[in-house]
Design a protein around this motif. Structure first.
Motif, PDB file in Angstrom:
ATOM      1  N   GLY A  10       0.789  -1.222   0.000  1.00 42.96           N
ATOM      2  CA  GLY A  10       0.000   0.000   0.000  1.00 42.96           C
ATOM      3  C   GLY A  10       0.818   1.268   0.000  1.00 42.96           C
ATOM      4  N   ARG A  11       2.101   1.171  -0.305  1.00 37.16           N
ATOM      5  CA  ARG A  11       2.933   2.363  -0.331  1.00 37.16           C
ATOM      6  C   ARG A  11       3.416   2.617  -1.739  1.00 37.16           C
ATOM      7  NH1 ARG A  11       6.127   0.077   4.492  1.00 37.16           N
ATOM      8  NH2 ARG A  11       7.160  -0.963   2.786  1.00 37.16           N
ATOM      9  N   ARG A  31      -8.721  15.281   2.510  1.00 42.15           N
ATOM     10  CA  ARG A  31      -9.569  14.578   3.483  1.00 42.15           C
ATOM     11  C   ARG A  31     -10.971  15.193   3.525  1.00 42.15           C
ATOM     12  NH1 ARG A  31      -7.884  15.944   9.294  1.00 42.15           N
ATOM     13  NH2 ARG A  31      -8.773  17.883   8.535  1.00 42.15           N
ATOM     14  N   ASP A  47      -2.222   9.649   9.178  1.00 41.55           N
ATOM     15  CA  ASP A  47      -1.461   8.700   9.987  1.00 41.55           C
ATOM     16  C   ASP A  47      -0.838   9.357  11.214  1.00 41.55           C
ATOM     17  OD1 ASP A  47       0.316  10.157   8.401  1.00 41.55           O
ATOM     18  OD2 ASP A  47       1.704   8.476   8.191  1.00 41.55           O
ATOM     19  N   THR A  54       0.648  10.257   5.237  1.00 41.53           N
ATOM     20  CA  THR A  54      -0.341   9.580   4.404  1.00 41.53           C
ATOM     21  C   THR A  54      -1.742   9.852   4.928  1.00 41.53           C
ATOM     22  OG1 THR A  54       1.221   7.788   3.965  1.00 41.53           O
ATOM     23  CG2 THR A  54      -1.084   7.331   3.488  1.00 41.53           C
ATOM     24  N   SER A  56      -5.441   8.200   4.745  1.00 42.91           N
ATOM     25  CA  SER A  56      -6.139   6.962   4.401  1.00 42.91           C
ATOM     26  C   SER A  56      -7.631   7.235   4.379  1.00 42.91           C
ATOM     27  CB  SER A  56      -5.838   5.855   5.414  1.00 42.91           C
ATOM     28  OG  SER A  56      -4.491   5.470   5.307  1.00 42.91           O
ATOM     29  N   GLU A  58     -11.070   5.376   4.023  1.00 41.93           N
ATOM     30  CA  GLU A  58     -11.739   4.074   4.069  1.00 41.93           C
ATOM     31  C   GLU A  58     -13.058   4.176   3.329  1.00 41.93           C
ATOM     32  OE1 GLU A  58     -10.350   1.409   5.509  1.00 41.93           O
ATOM     33  OE2 GLU A  58      -8.634   2.530   6.305  1.00 41.93           O
ATOM     34  N   ARG A  70      -9.794   1.038   0.235  1.00 45.56           N
ATOM     35  CA  ARG A  70      -9.148   2.204   0.841  1.00 45.56           C
ATOM     36  C   ARG A  70      -8.371   2.946  -0.234  1.00 45.56           C
ATOM     37  NH1 ARG A  70      -5.546  -0.359   3.938  1.00 45.56           N
ATOM     38  NH2 ARG A  70      -3.782   0.263   2.669  1.00 45.56           N
ATOM     39  N   ASP A  72      -5.156   5.470  -0.287  1.00 48.16           N
ATOM     40  CA  ASP A  72      -4.060   6.079   0.457  1.00 48.16           C
ATOM     41  C   ASP A  72      -3.491   7.196  -0.399  1.00 48.16           C
ATOM     42  OD1 ASP A  72      -4.218   4.363   2.669  1.00 48.16           O
ATOM     43  OD2 ASP A  72      -3.014   2.851   1.643  1.00 48.16           O
TER      44      ASP A  72
END
Length: 159
Positions: A10-11, A31, A47, A54, A56, A58, A70, A72
């Protein structure tokens, strides 16, 4: 660790020195916009509240038979970004903007595993935080509504 291992975890595997320092303000803007614009966003969190790296996001559902997913997001002060989709079926794709040898600066890592190579030219040509966010959400929504990743990078200048 290889670039493909980074992708599966996921990176994004971009070089941090080339990618640039993270823009915390941009992550907060993304966001808020994602939570407002996409009804399937269940949560959007950083995070680290003081030094985020990062965001995230959802999602309540995924593409096709995935039941959760998700996004990221990383965004740098130099305007580079990585928007990485991953779901509970282990499928990934990513829209990136950063220098990458032998690849366009704006590139797309295709599903199902978002390999580091080969990549495609990204359909996202805008550069402003809000427009890139809307474009990435639009392409995810396209895949979600059609139940397939087919054509996720085929749009012309989204959003």
């Amino acid at each position: 660790m290889t670039e493909d291992e980074d992708t599966r975890r996921g990176r994004s595997s971009e070089n941090p020195e080339v990618f640039g320092p993270i823009d915390a303000g941009a992550l907060r803007e993304i966001r808020d916009l994602a939570a407002e614009a996409e009804p399937l966003v269940e949560a959007a969190s950083l995070d680290d509240s003081l030094n985020p790296q990062t965001l995230s996001i959802e999602l309540a559902d995924g593409v096709g038979d995935a039941s959760a997913a998700r996004l990221d997001v990383r965004w740098s002060l130099t305007g580079n970004y990585a928007v990485h989709y991953t779901d509970d079926r282990g499928r990934d794709f990513r829209f990136d903007r950063h220098p990458k040898p032998d690849a366009p600066t704006r590139h797309f890592h295709p599903p199902p595993d978002a390999p580091s190579r080969p990549v495609e030219q990204s359909c996202i040509t805008v550069s402003e935080v809000g427009l890139v966010t809307r474009a990435a959400l639009q392409r995810w929504r396209y895949a979600y509504e059609n139940g397939t990743f087919e054509g996720v990078n085929d749009a012309e200048n989204p959003p």
